[in-house]
Enzyme design. Structure first.
Site, short mmCIF file in Angstrom:
data_model
loop_
_atom_site.label_atom_id
_atom_site.label_comp_id
_atom_site.label_asym_id
_atom_site.label_seq_id
_atom_site.Cartn_x
_atom_site.Cartn_y
_atom_site.Cartn_z
N TYR A 1 42.80 31.70 42.25
CA TYR A 1 43.64 30.53 42.47
C TYR A 1 42.84 29.36 43.03
CZ TYR A 1 47.44 34.00 42.20
OH TYR A 1 48.28 35.01 41.83
N HIS B 1 43.49 42.27 40.00
CA HIS B 1 44.22 41.12 39.47
C HIS B 1 44.28 41.14 37.93
CE1 HIS B 1 44.97 36.52 40.09
NE2 HIS B 1 45.93 37.12 39.41
#
Length: 462
Positions: free
Chosen positions: A74, A142
Site C-alpha cells: 500500500y 498478501h
C-alpha cells in the site's frame, strides 16, 4: 515443574516460550472493527501525504478502534501509519499492547510477488521499523492467488518460524480475493502442517452486490479447515458501490469492474437517491450490520469500538456473542465520524443494546431506532439488489487473464521450480525497493489536512 532462575526470566528465549504458552485464540481478542489503511496510498488518493493521517489515527483510537490493517504494497501506508502511532499523544495515551497492528508480506508491486523465506524475513524487519514496533499482531501472506500453493505454504512456515523462534509475529494468515482458492489453501496448510491458519481475510466478497463469503464455499469451508477468524474487507467493493463511482487516485483507474457493472451500480445509486438515501450509506451499513451475524462463526469476542469519544466498550456490554469482523477505510475526518455513527447505531441494535445505551447515558430509545433503521436498510438493500439484477453475486477474475509474476517462481517457498541463478536474482535488498515515496511536485509538506469539500466520501479498504 522446573523453575526459571530470576536472572534468565527476561531472556528472549524464555519470554518467547512464556508468550507461546499463553497465546490466546485470535477470536477471543481481535476487535470486530478494523481500520484499514489502504487509503493511505496513491491508489485511492492522489496524494496520501496531504491527508491528515495522524489526526485520523488519533481520532480512531479515541473512538475506540483498536486495530489497524496495512501492507508494504500500500505505498507509504506503513510509514504513515507508523508515524501516526509514534506520536507523543498516542505513545502516552494508548500503550502498544492496547491495539493491534495487522500487515502483510509477499506482494511487492502490481505484478511482482516474492514469497521466499529470505524476502519474508526482510519484509518483516522493514515493517517493524516502519511501524515503530517490536512485534506484529497479525501477518498475512498478501493476495495468495497470484503465486503457487507451495510458495504460500513456504511463506506460512517461515512466518510461523519467526513467530515461534523470534516472537516478532503473533498470528499468521493469508489474504486474497477468490474464495475457492482461500478455502483450498487453508485446507492444504492444515493438512500439510497439522496447524490451521489463525486468520483468512477476503475482500469485496460480502457486500450489497456479492455475499458469496457467507455461502458454504466461504465461511463454512474455512471454519471446517480450522480457520479461527475471517474478516470481511472492502464492504463497498473497493469503492465500486458509491454514488461517485470507483476512486481514482494517482495510479489511475485500477478497478476491475466492467463498464456494464459500473452502469448497474449507477442505476442502483439513482434508486437510492429517489428514496432520499446514498448508495454508499446503505451499502456500508448493510455489509457491516449483516456480517456481524453472517460472519459470527468465524468472528471474534474482542472489544468493539464504541463509536463514542473516550468510551471503551467490552464485548459483554453488547451481548457477549462472537461478532463478524469487518475492515473499513476512510481518508478524511468527516468519513470517520459518519462511519462511527453508523457503527454505534449498529451496536445499539444488538442484544443488550437498550441497557447499554441507558447505562452510557445515550438516548433511551437508541435500540428501537437502530432496529427500525436496520429494517429500512434491509428493504432498500433488497431494492438495490433488484436493480443490480444479474450482477448480484458476480465476481471478477483474480489474477487477470495472462498474469505473469515478474519474479516468477524463482524465490518461492518449498516446491519452487526456479533454478539457482533465478533464485539468486530474487534476493533483492530491501533498500532497492524502499526508496522514499515522493509526494507530487505541487504537494504541500505533510500537515493536518482540512477538507473544504462538502462532498462526502466513504472509501473501503482492502
Amino acid at each position: 515443574m522446573a523453575t526459571i532462575p530470576p536472572a534468565d526470566l527476561y531472556s528472549p528465549s524464555v519470554q518467547i516460550s512464556i508468550y507461546r504458552d499463553r497465546r490466546k485464540p485470535l477470536s477471543t481478542i481481535l476487535p470486530p472493527l478494523i481500520f484499514g489503511t489502504a487509503t493511505f496510498n496513491h491508489q485511492y488518493n492522489s496524494d496520501p501525504f496531504a491527508l491528515d493521517t495522524t489526526g485520523l489515527v488519533s481520532d480512531a483510537l479515541t473512538h475506540g478502534i483498536r486495530a489497524f490493517d496495512t501492507s508494504p504494497y500500500y505505498g507509504p501506508s506503513e510509514t504513515l501509519l507508523g508515524a501516526a502511532l509514534d506520536t507523543p499523544f498516542v505513545r502516552t495515551t494508548f500503550p502498544r499492547s492496547s491495539y493491534f497492528i495487522l500487515t502483510k508480506v509477499g506482494r511487492i508491486g502490481e505484478a511482482e510477488f516474492d514469497y521466499s523465506p529470505q524476502w519474508v524475513q526482510q519484509s518483516i524487519a522493514r515493517s517493524l521499523e516502519r511501524l515503530h514496533t517490536d512485534y506484529l499482531d497479525v501477518v498475512y501472506c498478501h493476495d495468495v492467488e497470484f503465486v503457487t500453493p507451495q510458495e504460500v505454504l513456504g511463506a506460512v512456515k517461515e512466518l510461523r518460524r519467526i513467530r515461534d523462534e523470534e516472537g516478532k509475529v503473533r498470528y499468521v494468515g493469508i489474504s486474497g480475493y477468490p474464495i475457492d482458492i482461500l478455502g483450498s489453501l487453508s485446507e492444504m496448510i492444515l493438512h500439510e502442517t497439522g496447524e490451521p491458519l489463525d486468520i483468512v481475510m477476503s475482500y469485496a466478497n460480502f457486500t450489497i452486490q456479492n455475499e458469496s463469503l457467507a455461502g458454504p464455499g466461504g465461511v463454512d469451508r474455512l471454519r471446517k479447515a480450522g480457520v479461527d477468524v475471517v474478516p470481511n474487507a472492502s464492504p463497498l467493493g473497493m469503492g465500486l458501490l458509491r454514488r461517485q463511482g470507483v476512486p481514482v487516485g494517482a495510479m489511475g483507474d485500477f478497478h476491475p469492474a466492467s463498464r456494464e457493472l459500473r452502469q448497474a451500480v449507477r442505476d442502483a445509486s439513482s434508486f437510492c437517491d429517489q428514496h432520499g438515501e446514498k448508495l454508499e450509506v446503505i451499502a456500508i451499513r448493510y455489509a457491516l450490520e449483516t456480517w456481524l451475524s453472517a460472519g459470527a462463526s468465524v468472528g471474534s469476542r474482542g472489544d468493539p469500538a464504541s463509536g463514542v469519544p473516550w468510551k471503551q466498550e467490552s464485548n459483554e456490554e453488547v451481548g457477549g456473542a462472537k461478532l463478524g469482523v469487518s475492515v473499513i477505510g476512510v481518508s478524511r475526518a468527516p468519513e470517520l465520524e459518519k462511519t462511527m455513527l453508523v457503527w454505534r447505531s449498529i451496536l445499539d441494535g444488538l442484544e443488550g443494546g437498550r441497557e447499554t445505551a441507558i447505562l452510557a447515558g445515550r438516548w433511551s430509545r437508541a435500540y428501537e431506532w437502530a432496529q427500525n433503521r436496520k429494517r429500512a436498510v434491509q428493504i432498500l438493500a433488497e431494492g438495490v439488489q433488484e436493480v443490480l439484477g444479474k450482477w448480484v453475486g458476480y465476481t471478477w477474475e483474480s489474477p487477470p487473464p495472462g498474469f505473469v509474476n515478474k519474479r516468477g517462481n524463482a524465490g518461492g517457498g518449498e516446491g519452487g521450480n526456479g533454478n539457482a541463478k533465478d533464485k539468486q536474482a530474487t534476493k533483492v535488498k530491501v533498500e532497492e525497493l524502499d526508496a522514499p515515496w515522493p509526494t507530487p511536485a505541487a504537494s504541500p509538506e505533510p500537515m493536518p489536512f482540512v477538507d473544504e469539500s462538502k462532498e462526502e466520501k466513504i472509501i473501503p479498504l482492502r
